[in-house]
Design a protein around this motif. Structure first.
Motif, PDB file in Angstrom:
ATOM      1  N   VAL A   1       0.854  -1.192   0.000  1.00  0.00           N
ATOM      2  CA  VAL A   1       0.000   0.000   0.000  1.00  0.00           C
ATOM      3  C   VAL A   1       0.890   1.242   0.000  1.00  0.00           C
ATOM      4  N   ASN A   2       0.619   2.177  -0.893  1.00  0.00           N
ATOM      5  CA  ASN A   2       1.404   3.428  -0.991  1.00  0.00           C
ATOM      6  C   ASN A   2       2.878   3.158  -1.248  1.00  0.00           C
TER       7      ASN A   2
ATOM      8  N   ARG B   1      -1.212  -8.857   2.901  1.00  0.00           N
ATOM      9  CA  ARG B   1      -1.867  -7.889   2.011  1.00  0.00           C
ATOM     10  C   ARG B   1      -2.268  -6.658   2.814  1.00  0.00           C
ATOM     11  N   ASN B   2      -2.574  -5.611   2.082  1.00  0.00           N
ATOM     12  CA  ASN B   2      -3.100  -4.373   2.691  1.00  0.00           C
ATOM     13  C   ASN B   2      -2.164  -3.731   3.714  1.00  0.00           C
ATOM     14  N   GLN B   3      -0.857  -3.935   3.541  1.00  0.00           N
ATOM     15  CA  GLN B   3       0.074  -3.310   4.480  1.00  0.00           C
ATOM     16  C   GLN B   3       0.875  -2.231   3.774  1.00  0.00           C
ATOM     17  N   ASP B   4       1.053  -1.098   4.446  1.00  0.00           N
ATOM     18  CA  ASP B   4       2.003  -0.111   3.928  1.00  0.00           C
ATOM     19  C   ASP B   4       3.366  -0.416   4.540  1.00  0.00           C
TER      20      ASP B   4
ATOM     21  N   PRO C   1       5.354   0.975   6.988  1.00  0.00           N
ATOM     22  CA  PRO C   1       5.491   0.831   8.444  1.00  0.00           C
ATOM     23  C   PRO C   1       4.797  -0.434   8.969  1.00  0.00           C
ATOM     24  N   ALA C   2       3.631  -0.743   8.399  1.00  0.00           N
ATOM     25  CA  ALA C   2       2.899  -1.931   8.860  1.00  0.00           C
ATOM     26  C   ALA C   2       3.673  -3.201   8.519  1.00  0.00           C
TER      27      ALA C   2
ATOM     28  N   ILE D   1       4.521   4.672 -12.182  1.00  0.00           N
ATOM     29  CA  ILE D   1       3.514   4.155 -13.117  1.00  0.00           C
ATOM     30  C   ILE D   1       3.537   2.628 -13.142  1.00  0.00           C
TER      31      ILE D   1
ATOM     32  N   GLU E   1       2.220   1.177  -9.930  1.00  0.00           N
ATOM     33  CA  GLU E   1       0.763   1.326  -9.809  1.00  0.00           C
ATOM     34  C   GLU E   1       0.040   0.242 -10.619  1.00  0.00           C
ATOM     35  N   GLU E   2       0.505   0.031 -11.858  1.00  0.00           N
ATOM     36  CA  GLU E   2      -0.156  -0.969 -12.718  1.00  0.00           C
ATOM     37  C   GLU E   2       0.120  -2.392 -12.214  1.00  0.00           C
TER      38      GLU E   2
ATOM     39  N   ALA F   1      -2.132  -3.116  -9.385  1.00  0.00           N
ATOM     40  CA  ALA F   1      -3.494  -3.450  -9.825  1.00  0.00           C
ATOM     41  C   ALA F   1      -3.566  -4.898 -10.294  1.00  0.00           C
TER      42      ALA F   1
ATOM     43  N   GLN G   1      -7.145  -6.343  -9.352  1.00  0.00           N
ATOM     44  CA  GLN G   1      -8.000  -5.275  -9.878  1.00  0.00           C
ATOM     45  C   GLN G   1      -8.045  -5.290 -11.397  1.00  0.00           C
ATOM     46  N   LYS G   2      -6.943  -5.688 -12.030  1.00  0.00           N
ATOM     47  CA  LYS G   2      -6.848  -5.705 -13.495  1.00  0.00           C
ATOM     48  C   LYS G   2      -6.269  -7.032 -13.941  1.00  0.00           C
TER      49      LYS G   2
END
Lengths: 435, 291
Positions: free
Chosen positions: A204-205, A257-260, A262-263, A401, A404-405, A408, A413-414
Motif C-alpha cells: 500500500v502506498n 496484504r493491505n500493508q504499507d 510501516p505496517a 507508473i 501502480e499498474e 493493480a 483489480q486488473k
C-alpha cells in the motif's frame, strides 16, 4: 509594562549588536529522515544506528571538527525531488543534495547538475577508487555528477525461527527456492506449518515493492525492458511470468496484504511472516532486533540476495549520491563543500552499517566491513546487481507508473495483460512527450 | 464630470490600487501565464515548445485524467451534502447560550485548526487494517479487519469521512452566524400560529438560512473539487489511481514528471470546472428564490 517594553528593547538592541557570523556557509539538503530528538547532539559516529542516526551524527561530527564553517542541513521528506525541482526552478537550490543515482540522469541531462570531477579532485577523492557499480551510477554521458555514497538493492530478509518451524532450514541456513514453482511450494509448506504468510510485502502506498521484484526478475531473464531511451517493452512473456507469480502469491494469501511500509516492517519484526523482501537499508534495524533478547526476531534473522527463480542470479540496484545543483558559489564555498565531501568519503564504512553496500572498493575489501553481520551473505549483490540503463530518464515517475499498474494486477483489480499494456502505454507516452 | 467628482474618483482608485496591484501580480498574472504555458510542451526549468492544443487533446484521451475527474466528483458528492447536513444539525443543536454549548462549539471547531498532516495521521491510526482502531474493534468481535486504505471501493469513502471530520468547523460557524441573524419576532409569530418544531424549522429556519446554505455549498464544492493533501498523505492516490483526485494528478504531472505544460492544461480544465459548477449552483438557487 514600561519596564517590560524597556527590557524587550534592550534585548533587541543586544541582538542587533551581536557580532555578524562571517563563517563560510553551505546549504545541504538530504532525505534519510529526521531524528534530531535522539541524535541532535551526538558526535560519536560509531555509536549511531540506522540511516537517520548515522547521517545526523556525521553532520554533527563534521560541524564539531570544522567550526570555521556553517553547515545548514535541511531534511526533506523522502525522496524530496518535488521540493528540489521547485528550488531549482526558483533559482535557489542547495549546495549539496542527496540524490538516487537513477534520478541523476534527469537532472544531469537537463544541465541542472554540476560535473564534479574538479571538486572531487580538490577533495582528494579519486573516482577510480569507487566500486564499479558506484562509478556506473554517478557517471552520466561520460561525466561524473556525484560522490557515490552506496549501492542499495532488494534482499530477502528472513525469520529463521519460522523457517525452522516450516522445515526450510538446512545446516543452519535458510533454504530458498530455485524456481517459481518451488517458491510456491515453499510458501504453501510455510503457511501450512506456521499459519503465517511466507512473504510480508508493503503493497500500500509503495510502488517500489512490486517494481523491485519485477525489475529483478526481468533482469534475471535478460529481458530487454528499455530497447531505447524513448520506449519501454512490457508486453512480453517474461514480464507476464513474473507478474502472474506475484499475483498467485497474493491470491493464495501466501503474502501479507493491505500493508504499507510501516505496517510491513512492524509485521516482520513481530514475527508475523517468513520473508520480507525489502532493501539493504533495513539490515541494521532488523539486526538490532535480532540481538535483543525477548524480541520475536532474537537470534532468528538472516538476510540473502533474491533467489534465482528464472535465468541467472540478478538483482535490481540503485544507489545514493551527493550531487551539486548548478548555482553561483564562492571559492570558499567550494572549498567547504570539498571538505565535506572528503569527510563523507572517509566515513563511507560508517554509512555501510546501515546495510547498504560501500561505494569504495577499499571499504568493500576491508576487514571491518567483512566483519559486519550478514555482509558476507549479501556481498554477491555487489557483483550480480544492475541498475536500469543510464539512458533511461524519468526513472522515478516510471517506477510510480509501473508500480501502480503492477499493484493493480497483483491485487486482482486488473488482468495481468491489461495492466502490463497500460503500464507500457503510460510510460511510452511519458517518454514521448518530454520537452 | 466635475473636477471634484474626478478627484474623488482618483482618490478612490488610489485607495484600491495597492490591492489591485497585488491581485494582478499574485492572481491575474499566474492565471494568464498558466493559460500560455498550457499551449506549450514545457518543463519546470524554462524549456518551452509551442504545441497549440496538443495538451488539451491529450487530456481528452487520457484515461488516468478521466479517472481522476470521476474520483474528484465522487469525493465532492460524498463530502459536500453530508458536511452541509451535519454542520447544520450541529449549529441547530449548539445555537444556545449555555456553557456546554460553547464547549461543544469549540470541540467541533477544533478539528479545523489541525494541519492536514495531523489529520491524516489520526485517520491512519483509525483506518489502517494493521492495529488501527477500527481493525482492533473488529478483531475483538471476531471479524476481519477492513482495508479502508487499499480497497479500491473503500478509499474514496475513507477520504470523504476524513475530510468531513476535518471540515466541520467553518460551515458550522457560518450556520451559527446565520441562525443568530434570524429575528426572534418570526419565531414568536410562528409560536402564536401554533406552528410545531418541524413546521418552524421547515418554514422559518431553513428559508432564513438559504443564503448561508448556498454560501456553505459553494465554498465547500469549490474546496472539495481541489482536494489534495488528504489523498496524497493517506492513500497516495492508490490503489491504482482509485483515489487520485485531479489536483494530486496535476502535482504528479508537474513536480514528479516535469510535464508543466500538460499539468497546467489540466489545471485550466479544473479551474473552468470549479467556475462552472459554482456558477450553476448560484444561478439555480437564485432562480428558485426569484420564482
Amino acid at each position: 509594562m514600561i519596564r517590560g517594553a524597556l527590557l524587550a528593547f534592550a534585548a533587541l538592541s543586544a541582538a542587533a549588536c551581536a557580532p555578524e557570523d562571517r563563517r563560510t556557509e553551505i546549504d545541504v539538503q538530504r532525505f534519510f529522515g529526521e531524528c534530531g530528538a535522539v541524535y541532535g547532539r551526538s558526535t560519536d559516529i560509531s555509536k549511531a544506528e540506522g540511516e537517520c542516526g548515522i547521517v545526523t551524527t556525521l553532520f554533527n561530527g563534521f560541524r564539531a571538527r570544522n567550526r570555521d564553517l556553517k553547515v545548514d542541513v535541511n531534511v526533506v521528506a523522502w525522496p524530496g525531488y518535488a521540493q528540489l525541482a521547485a528550488q531549482i526552478a526558483a533559482g535557489d537550490p542547495p549546495d549539496l543534495v542527496t540524490m538516487h543515482q537513477g534520478v541523476m540522469s534527469d537532472y544531469a541531462s537537463r544541465g541542472l547538475l554540476e560535473p564534479m570531477e574538479a571538486i572531487l579532485a580538490q577533495a582528494g577523492i579519486r573516482p577510480e577508487k569507487f566500486t564499479a557499480a558506484a562509478r556506473r551510477g554517478v557517471t552520466k554521458n561520460g561525466r561524473i555528477y556525484g560522490l557515490p555514497w552506496d549501492t542499495v538493492g532488494g534482499l530477502f530478509h528472513i525469520n529463521t525461527k519460522l523457517f525452522e518451524q516450516a522445515g526450510l532450514m538446512r545446516g543452519g541456513k535458510p533454504v530458498l527456492p530455485s524456481s517459481a514453482e518451488e517458491l510456491l511450494a515453499h510458501a504453501r509448506k510455510f503457511k501450512q506449518a506456521t499459519g503465517k504468510p511466507y512473504l510480508i510485502q508493503s503493497q500500500v502506498n509503495d510502488p517500489a515493492t512490486h517494481v523491485r521484484n519485477f525489475y529483478t526478475y526481468m533482469l534475471a531473464q535478460d529481458a530487454v525492458m528499455f530497447p531505447d531511451q524513448d520506449h519501454i517493452r512490457l508486453r512480453t512473456p517474461e514480464a507476464k511470468r513474473v507478474v502472474e507469480l506475484l499475483r498467485q502469491l497474493n491470491e493464495e494469501r501466501l503474502s501479507s496484504r493491505n500493508q504499507d511500509n510501516p505496517a510491513a516492517i512492524a509485521s516482520f519484526i513481530n514475527g508475523e511472516g517468513g520473508v520480507f523482501p525489502t532493501g539493504t537499508w533495513m539490515i541494521g534495524a532488523f539486526e538490532q532486533d535480532a540481538q535483543t533478547p525477548g524480541r520475536p526476531l532474537y537470534q532468528g534473522y538472516a538476510v540473502l540476495p533474491y533467489p534465482r527463480l528464472w535465468g541467472r542470479q540478478a538483482g535490481f540496484v540503485d544507489g545514493h549520491a551527493w550531487v551539486m545543483p548548478k548555482r553561483e558559489r564562492t571559492p570558499d564555498q567550494r572549498a567547504a563543500i570539498a571538505r565535506l565531501l572528503r569527510f563523507m568519503a572517509q566515513h563511507n564504512f560508517d554509512w555501510t552499517r546501515t546495510g547498504h553496500l560501500p561505494a569504495f572498493e577499499a571499504v568493500v575489501n576491508s576487514a571491518a566491513f567483512k566483519a559486519l553481520p550478514h555482509r558476507q551473505d549479501i556481498a554477491p549483490l555487489a557483483q550480480t546487481g544492475s541498475p536500469l540503463p543510464g539512458y533511461v530518464r524519468r526513472q522515478g515517475p516510471i517506477e510510480g507508473i509501473v508500480g501502480e499498474e503492477l499493484g493493480a494486477a497483483v491485487s486482482g483489480q486488473k488482468p495481468v495483460d491489461r495492466a502490463l499494456a497500460d503500464a507500457e502505454r503510460r510510460v511510452n507516452e511519458l517518454l514521448s512527450y518530454m520537452p | 464630470m466635475s473636477i471634484g467628482g474626478r478627484r474623488a474618483q482618483l482618490e478612490g482608485l488610489a485607495f484600491v490600487a495597492p490591492f489591485l496591484l497585488l491581485y494582478a501580480v499574485i492572481l491575474i498574472y499566474p492565471l494568464v501565464a498558466g493559460v500560455v504555458i498550457s499551449f506549450h510542451r514545457a518543463d519546470l526549468f524554462g524549456a518551452r515548445t509551442f504545441v497549440g492544443l496538443e495538451n488539451y487533446g491529450r487530456l481528452i484521451g487520457d484515461p488516468v485524467f478521466h479517472q481522476a475527474l470521476i474520483n474528484t466528483f465522487k469525493l465532492t458528492i460524498l463530502i459536500v451534502p453530508p458536511l452541509t447536513a451535519i454542520t447544520l444539525v450541529l449549529a441547530l443543536a449548539l445555537n444556545k447560550r449555555s456553557r456546554s454549548a460553547a464547549f461543544f462549539r469549540g470541540l467541533f471547531f477544533s478539528s479545523s485548526v489541525l494541519s492536514v498532516t495531523i489529520v491524516t495521521l489520526i485517520w491512519r491510526f483509525i483506518l489502517t487494517p494493521d492495529a488501527g482502531l477500527v481493525a482492533e474493534v473488529l478483531e475483538a468481535v471476531g471479524r476481519e479487519p477492513i482495508p479502508f486504505l487499499s480497497d479500491p471501493d473503500l478509499t474514496i469513502p475513507a477520504l470523504a469521512v476524513t475530510t468531513v471530520w476535518w471540515s466541520l468547523g467553518l460551515p458550522m460557524m457560518l450556520f451559527l452566524a446565520g441562525l443568530q441573524q434570524i429575528p426572534e419576532e418570526i419565531y414568536e409569530a410562528a409560536a402564536l400560529d401554533r406552528a410545531g418544531r418541524w413546521t418552524t424549522f421547515w418554514r422559518v429556519t431553513l428559508p432564513s438560512l438559504r443564503r448561508t446554505m448556498l454560501l456553505v455549498i459553494m465554498l465547500q464544492t469549490a474546496a472539495q473539487l481541489q482536494l489534495f493533501g488528504q489523498a496524497q498523505l493517506l492513500t497516495a492516490g492508490g490503489p491504482s489511481g482509485a483515489s487520485r483526485p485531479v489536483v494530486l494528478l496535476i502535482y504528479e504531472m508537474s513536480f514528479a514528471r516535469w510535464e508543466l505544460g500538460y499539468a497546467t492544461a489540466a489545471a485550466e480544465v479544473l479551474f473552468m470546472l470549479v467556475l462552472t459548477v459554482t456558477l450553476i449552483q448560484y444561478m439555480t438557487a437564485s432562480r428558485r428564490w426569484e420564482g
